[in-house]
Design an enzyme around this catalytic site. Structure first.
Site, PDB file in Angstrom:
ATOM      1  N   LYS A 303       1.449  -1.229   0.189  1.00  0.00           N
ATOM      2  CA  LYS A 303       0.366   0.054   0.136  1.00  0.00           C
ATOM      3  C   LYS A 303       0.854   1.044   0.177  1.00  0.00           C
ATOM      4  O   LYS A 303       2.098   1.232   0.745  1.00  0.00           O
ATOM      5  CB  LYS A 303      -0.842  -0.161   1.427  1.00  0.00           C
ATOM      6  CG  LYS A 303      -2.062  -0.963   1.008  1.00  0.00           C
ATOM      7  CD  LYS A 303      -2.780  -0.935   2.146  1.00  0.00           C
ATOM      8  CE  LYS A 303      -3.892  -1.522   2.322  1.00  0.00           C
ATOM      9  NZ  LYS A 303      -5.031  -1.466   2.098  1.00  0.00           N
ATOM     10  N   ARG A 377     -10.598 -11.258   2.469  1.00  0.00           N
ATOM     11  CA  ARG A 377     -11.486 -12.014   1.357  1.00  0.00           C
ATOM     12  C   ARG A 377     -10.156 -13.478   1.501  1.00  0.00           C
ATOM     13  O   ARG A 377     -11.188 -14.967   1.534  1.00  0.00           O
ATOM     14  CB  ARG A 377     -11.442 -11.843  -0.069  1.00  0.00           C
ATOM     15  CG  ARG A 377     -10.433 -11.767  -0.985  1.00  0.00           C
ATOM     16  CD  ARG A 377     -10.453 -11.197  -2.339  1.00  0.00           C
ATOM     17  NE  ARG A 377     -11.387  -9.719  -1.964  1.00  0.00           N
ATOM     18  CZ  ARG A 377     -11.170  -8.842  -2.517  1.00  0.00           C
ATOM     19  NH1 ARG A 377     -11.375  -9.680  -4.005  1.00  0.00           N
ATOM     20  NH2 ARG A 377     -11.424  -7.466  -2.431  1.00  0.00           N
TER      21      ARG A 377
HETATM   22  N1  BES Z   1      -7.994  -3.909   4.464  1.00  0.00           N
HETATM   23  C1  BES Z   1      -8.415  -3.184   3.250  1.00  0.00           C
HETATM   24  C2  BES Z   1      -9.668  -2.355   2.782  1.00  0.00           C
HETATM   25  C3  BES Z   1      -9.825  -1.051   4.254  1.00  0.00           C
HETATM   26  C4  BES Z   1      -9.353   0.047   3.265  1.00  0.00           C
HETATM   27  C5  BES Z   1     -10.306  -1.608   5.572  1.00  0.00           C
HETATM   28  C6  BES Z   1      -9.681   1.637   3.659  1.00  0.00           C
HETATM   29  C7  BES Z   1     -10.562   0.237   5.941  1.00  0.00           C
HETATM   30  C8  BES Z   1      -9.697   1.278   5.144  1.00  0.00           C
HETATM   31  C9  BES Z   1      -8.517  -4.578   2.286  1.00  0.00           C
HETATM   32  O1  BES Z   1      -7.582  -4.987   2.528  1.00  0.00           O
HETATM   33  C10 BES Z   1      -7.579  -4.093   1.004  1.00  0.00           C
HETATM   34  O2  BES Z   1      -6.601  -3.554   1.325  1.00  0.00           O
HETATM   35  N2  BES Z   1      -8.695  -4.190  -0.357  1.00  0.00           N
HETATM   36  C11 BES Z   1      -8.048  -3.456  -1.143  1.00  0.00           C
HETATM   37  C12 BES Z   1      -8.678  -4.633  -2.876  1.00  0.00           C
HETATM   38  C13 BES Z   1      -8.011  -4.643  -3.357  1.00  0.00           C
HETATM   39  C14 BES Z   1      -6.998  -4.706  -4.132  1.00  0.00           C
HETATM   40  C15 BES Z   1      -8.935  -5.437  -4.240  1.00  0.00           C
HETATM   41  C16 BES Z   1      -8.645  -1.482  -1.626  1.00  0.00           C
HETATM   42  O3  BES Z   1     -10.147  -2.311  -1.221  1.00  0.00           O
HETATM   43  O4  BES Z   1      -7.983  -1.572  -2.418  1.00  0.00           O
HETATM   44 ZN    ZN Z   2      -5.755  -5.553   1.998  1.00  0.00          ZN
END
Ligand code: BES
Ligand code: ZN
Ligand code: ZN
Length: 529
Positions: A303, A377
């Site tokens: 990230k 997931r």
């Molecule tokens: N933990 C994150 C989602 C999240 C985002 C939680 C903001 C709380 C605040 C999750 O694991 C994630 O990173 N999801 C990705 C999925 C994508 C790579 C398909 C996302 O939402 O960008």
């Molecule tokens: Zn994530």
């Protein structure tokens, strides 16, 4: 008597609040204002919004207090022209011998209730917000013992002040911490004190559950590792629930290849928690599943660093499950609940899963991991499969799963994906009571197609494009559930509070813990759970 109080009030009015304590010692002529210990005692009274400039529309309790104070409270309120509006307060000092401050807070229009478009009980929400503001203002004044008006809804009043007074400052120096405040319900004029105390206790327990969720979410990830999370849960729940702490070997023996593929990048060992609360005998428990990523760096699909600290809250689903169980067990609800919490860190390292790797979940399905940041997931897939083994009457999972749900709904509501209209109706009903809203989202085949179109495996862990990201994530989870009563709550959008909910401070929100407790409460009234 009334005249002497008025005189005293006019003297106190001229004093700077911070000097009141010192100056009070000079005011020795009033026998009713007794020891200095009682000086920190305060009272919160509710009034309804009212256009009139010559009458005050008090709550039942407030009216009694005003009568006892010879009408002093209404007199003082009416000295200013502008009537109190919803959410506004007035603080009065030295109007009652027992209380150093009497804070009058406006709880909105009399008779306000369910608002269909807002899908919320406005009356209850206004009470929560009004008492929250009141107790925080009194804490600022140094009051440490506060009696609070039930405001016609004791449970909501208790929730509002217990939620507002929460702060996570364990890691700060003593002098920077918020002072402790004792709150109780002003029951003295109630016709049915016992019932009022009972309602107050229920509201306080609901808030306590949410506050546990908030504390766990707020804790930094170096302190709240999967192992530590399990320890805290044992401490908090072991006397009311059975808590099983499973290790990596156990997960391997269960063939949880999807869960373990996330954990493998970290030096912190994964933990799988299994908790049981048996408030009644049944063969079909209600299953709760919570995403417990104690820190989400994104893994190899790392990230951006800005704002990454918030990913300590990526165990929000797990925290809300724990908070819900705490309240359900303290309320001794007649219900059988089993909770499943996969806990791990998502880290990049030499041993981390790489984009394009293929892993196998507990049900034998293969998954191509094209994005290691879509890890929630992956851990939930195995936890959902495992939960199915216990013949649950329903499965409710909670997860800070996608940024996409935040784009769709913001902090307005948790997104709910469910295959059951009945479950949806019940959850929504619960959320109207709690004020912590939910909004239904689709589980169309359209989204399933996006994750089953996969080059190497049965499923891809991402949907190809960013469009409908929360829906493709839910469609992925659906591949691991057979239960006819499944609810998936994507809570990423409600993870933090930045001022949207008036009675929650800024920071991790612990939402939607109270909605889930209310939902379990509703379910406990059905015989089969
Ligand atoms: N933990 C994150 C989602 C999240 C985002 C939680 C903001 C709380 C605040 C999750 O694991 C994630 O990173 N999801 C990705 C999925 C994508 C790579 C398909 C996302 O939402 O960008
Ligand atoms: Zn994530
Ligand atoms: Zn995550």
């Amino acid at each position: 008597m009334a005249a002497s109080i008025v005189k005293r009030v006019s003297r106190v009015k001229k004093l700077n609040v911070s000097h009141i304590s010192a100056r009070y010692k000079l005011l020795t002529g009033f026998r009713h204002f007794s020891t200095s210990k009682q000086w920190n005692k305060a009272l919160v009274l509710g009034v309804y919004e009212n256009e009139s400039t010559d009458s005050i529309d008090f709550t039942g309790t407030a009216r009694k207090f005003d009568e006892k104070a010879d009408g002093k409270i209404s007199q003082l309120l009416l000295t200013v022209k502008k009537p109190l509006k919803c959410g506004k307060t007035r603080t009065l000092h030295a109007v009652d011998p027992e209380f150093s401050s009497v804070l009058v807070t406006c709880i909105g229009k009399r008779g306000e209730g369910y608002d269909e478009l807002e899908t919320v009980d406005k009356g209850r929400e206004s009470i929560r917000a009004a008492v929250a503001k009141a107790v925080l203002q009194l804490r600022e004044l140094g009051e440490n013992e506060i009696e609070v008006d039930s405001c016609g809804d004791t449970e909501a009043s208790a929730e509002g002040c217990h939620l507002a007074l929460f702060s996570y400052d364990d890691l700060k120096a003593e002098k920077s911490r918020k002072p402790a405040v004792r709150i109780s319900c002003a029951t003295r004029y109630s016709q049915d004190k016992n019932n009022m105390e009972k309602e107050w206790r229920k509201g306080a327990i609901l808030a306590e559950g949410q506050n546990l969720s908030r504390r766990l979410m707020e804790m930094p990830a170096n302190l709240l590792t999967p192992t530590k999370f399990a320890e805290i849960i044992k401490e908090q729940l072991a006397d009311k629930c059975e808590v099983l702490v499973r290790d990596k070997d156990w997960a391997e023996s269960m063939k949880m290849g999807s869960f373990l593929s996330v954990a493998r990048g970290s030096v912190e060992p994964p933990v799988f928690l299994e908790i049981e609360y048996k408030g009644r005998q049944s063969d079909s428990p209600l299953a709760l599943v919570g995403k417990g990523v104690t820190f989400d760096t994104g893994g190899i699909s790392i990230k951006p660093s800005q704002g990454m600290d918030a990913m300590r809250g990526d165990m929000g689903g797990a925290a809300c499950v724990a908070g819900s169980l705490l309240s359900v067990s303290k309320l001794q609800l007649p219900v059988h609940v089993k909770a499943f919490i996969p806990l791990c860190e998502n880290m990049p390292s030499g041993s981390a899963t790489k984009p394009g790797d293929v892993v196998t979940a507990m049900n034998g399905k293969t998954i191509q991991v094209d994005n290691t940041d879509a890890e929630g997931r992956l851990i939930l897939a195995d936890a959902l499969c495992y939960s199915e083994q216990f013949n649950p009457s329903l499965i409710l999972d909670m997860a800070t799963l996608t940024g996409a749900i935040d784009v769709a709904l913001g902090a307005g509501a948790a997104g709910v994906f469910t295959n059951s209209d009945d479950m949806w109706n019940k959850l929504q009903k619960a959320s109207v009571r709690s004020g912590d809203r939910v909004w239904r989202m689709p589980l169309f085949n359209h989204y399933t197609k996006k994750i089953t179109e996969c080059q190497l495996a049965d499923l891809n862990n991402i949907g190809g494009s960013r469009s409908g990201g929360a829906c493709t994530a839910a469609a992925f989870l659906k591949e691991f559930v057979n239960n006819k009563n499944w609810l998936h709550l994507d809570i990423a959008g409600v993870m933090t509070n930045s001022g949207d909910v008036a009675y929650l401070g800024k920071g991790m929100s612990g939402r939607p813990t109270r909605t889930v407790i209310e939902f379990i409460n509703l379910m406990s009234k059905e015989t089969k759970n």
